[in-house]
Design a protein around this motif. Structure first.
Motif: not given
Length: 251
Positions: A181-187
């Motif tokens: 699962l790719a989580p998106g671009v997380v800070d």
């Protein structure tokens, strides 16, 4: 009426997305076993009864092998109706053209990003009774599906997790679900590490600088909520490779 017992294993639970995953799971009264090189003292103080921790260098195969040979995992999952594994720990290093990669850094990345997650996945699949619902989450990346200059090792290791999930999903095990699962671009600190890379090593650095500057990074807490909601849903495992931004919109 007895409520189902769910327990979760989270790697890299001391910072970033891993810490957020552990915190959100514990807040939902799900016991957590955190695996990392260090302890999360903040969560230990808040959840002394439901957080267990094992200090492991997940990039050291001998250490991981010895831990898996013990009964620590079996004892943690014993009695659970559902077991979750979040293979979150990873590294983006080494960054740069292939000719500049140190052999030890390559080995470290492959062990941490691929070998250990696969070993833990196999152990979780084998642990407990066969009827126990087991769900494995590989924290993947858009880099698994798109090639980026300077990220040959990171892209390759994340792609390996994707393909592992595809193959495992073909196994005839109805009690086991898996998704890369790719989580998106997380800070997270990894994003800061990416932005500090020289353009000669990572030509797309400015793109990630713009994401931070324009407030387009997702907080670890927000991402963790989405990941856990999806993992606990009936939709989890229907496709072995997914992006949380897409499945969250559908949900």
């Amino acid at each position: 009426m007895t409520l189902p017992i769910t327990r979760a294993i989270v790697t890299g639970h001391t910072k970033g997305l891993g810490a957020a995953l552990a915190e959100q799971l514990l807040a939902r009264n799900i016991d957590v076993l955190g695996l990392s090189r260090s302890r999360n003292d903040t969560l230990a103080q808040r959840f002394p009864q439901t957080l267990q921790q094992a200090a492991l260098n997940l990039a050291d195969l001998q250490i991981v092998t010895r831990w898996l040979a013990s009964d620590a995992l079996t004892r943690f999952v014993d009695g659970a109706d559902s077991v979750l594994l979040f293979n979150n720990a990873g590294t983006v290093q080494p960054i740069g053209p292939i000719e500049g990669h140190d052999a030890a850094a390559i080995a470290n990345a492959v062990t941490l990003n691929v070998t250990t997650p696969l070993m833990l996945s196999s152990a979780v699949a084998a642990a407990g009774v066969s009827a126990c619902d087991r769900r494995i989450v590989h924290i993947s990346s858009g880099a698994a599906r798109n090639a980026y200059a300077g990220w040959s090792i990171y892209c390759a290791t994340k792609a390996a997790l994707d393909h592992h999930a595809r193959a495992v999903s073909l196994d005839a095990n109805r009690a086991l679900r898996i998704c890369s699962l790719a989580p998106g671009v997380v800070d997270t600190n990894m994003q800061a590490e990416i932005r500090s890379s020289g353009k000669e090593r990572f030509p797309l650095r400015e793109k990630f600088e713009d994401l931070k500057r324009n407030g387009q990074l997702v907080s670890p807490e927000q991402c963790a909520i989405q990941l856990i909601d999806f993992t606990l849903s009936e939709a989890f495992g229907q496709t072995p490779v997914a992006d949380i931004r897409e499945v969250a919109q559908r949900g």
